[in-house]
Design an enzyme around this catalytic site. Structure first.
Site, PDB file in Angstrom:
ATOM      1  N   ASP A 157       0.826  -1.200   0.000  1.00  0.00           N
ATOM      2  CA  ASP A 157       0.000   0.000   0.000  1.00  0.00           C
ATOM      3  C   ASP A 157       0.864   1.256   0.000  1.00  0.00           C
ATOM      4  OD1 ASP A 157       0.669   0.660   2.708  1.00  0.00           O
ATOM      5  OD2 ASP A 157      -0.868  -0.704   3.431  1.00  0.00           O
ATOM      6  N   GLN A 158       0.228   2.393  -0.160  1.00  0.00           N
ATOM      7  CA  GLN A 158       0.956   3.646  -0.355  1.00  0.00           C
ATOM      8  C   GLN A 158       1.917   3.958   0.780  1.00  0.00           C
ATOM      9  OE1 GLN A 158      -1.567   7.109  -0.690  1.00  0.00           O
ATOM     10  NE2 GLN A 158       0.065   8.406  -1.502  1.00  0.00           N
TER      11      GLN A 158
END
Length: 254
Positions: A116-117
């Site tokens: 994820d980011q």
């Protein structure tokens, strides 16, 4: 099933062969860049038989001639794992800009799994969907190991609870193993190994115990370790690494 075997749409076939994403394949087809048996086809759902006898080419290059590529990236925090982001955020492909092989730009490479980011570390790419499916298979794929900074100093009982697991939004989330790496007064670094790949699994698991993740770095997939690869940099996988990641010993690779 037909006499010629199972059939799939042309855009799907391009994606499954690792040429590009299915969405990008549809654009190429509509633009007239794809031929089947020498004829331009503009229908993304044009049926392709599973026998492999039809000659598919993109910009004149036949698909079967394309080599397979496998690489690892040390993903920086803040990048999203997608080819295009509807919100305009930087993606992991920024790290591959200008990459080439034998003087030619790299073909489409898809991420193998996701980070994820806010997460960092080891991220694989390839244009071999079958290999990617083996690596990400929740039953037989390799374990993933993470170094995780948390906002507390857990005791042995809490570490054991992470392995026992907790329910979160109807799912039982748990780690395969957890150990304390180092601790300060208010936070600690843990090594967490997973043998399954649920969405945001570590963050959700720790949140179930009221613990916030401050940093999350994937440091290994199976016995492939991130090592000293610099942030934002990538390197090719060796043929042996490619084979070991899917549990095979024969030589594979570019």
């Amino acid at each position: 099933m037909t006499a010629g075997g199972a059939r799939h749409g042309l855009a799907r076939v391009l994606s499954k062969r690792g040429v590009c994403s299915r969405t990008e394949a549809a654009r190429w087809i509509v633009a007239g860049r794809v031929t089947v048996d020498g004829r331009v086809v503009r229908d993304p759902e044009f049926p392709i038989a599973g026998t492999g006898r039809q000659r598919i080419a993109v910009d004149g290059d036949e698909l079967d001639a394309a080599p397979r590529f496998y690489l690892m990236l040390n993903k920086p925090r803040g990048l999203v794992t997608t080819a295009r982001d509807e919100r305009g955020r930087d993606t992991v492909y920024r790290c591959l800009e200008g990459a080439s092989w034998q003087g030619r730009p790299l073909p489409w490479l898809a991420p193998v799994g996701r980070l994820d980011q806010a997460s960092e570390g080891l991220l694989l790419f390839c244009n071999d969907p079958e290999w990617a499916a083996r690596v990400t298979d929740p039953e037989s794929g390799p374990d993933k190991t993470y170094h995780v900074q948390v906002d507390t100093v857990p005791d042995d009982a809490l570490l054991a609870a992470f392995v026992h697991g907790a329910q979160h939004e109807g799912e039982l989330l748990r780690a395969k193993s957890v150990r304390l790496l180092r601790a300060g007064e208010r936070n600690a670094w843990l090594e967490i190994t997973l043998d399954e790949g649920r969405n945001r699994q570590i963050r959700r698991l720790l949140a179930a115990f009221g613990i916030e993740v401050l940093r999350l770095v994937r440091v290994a997939i199976g016995d492939l370790v991130l090592g000293d690869l610099a942030k934002g940099q990538w390197r090719w996988l060796t043929a042996d690494e490619v084979a070991r990641l899917q549990g095979r010993t024969e030589n594979l690779g570019r």
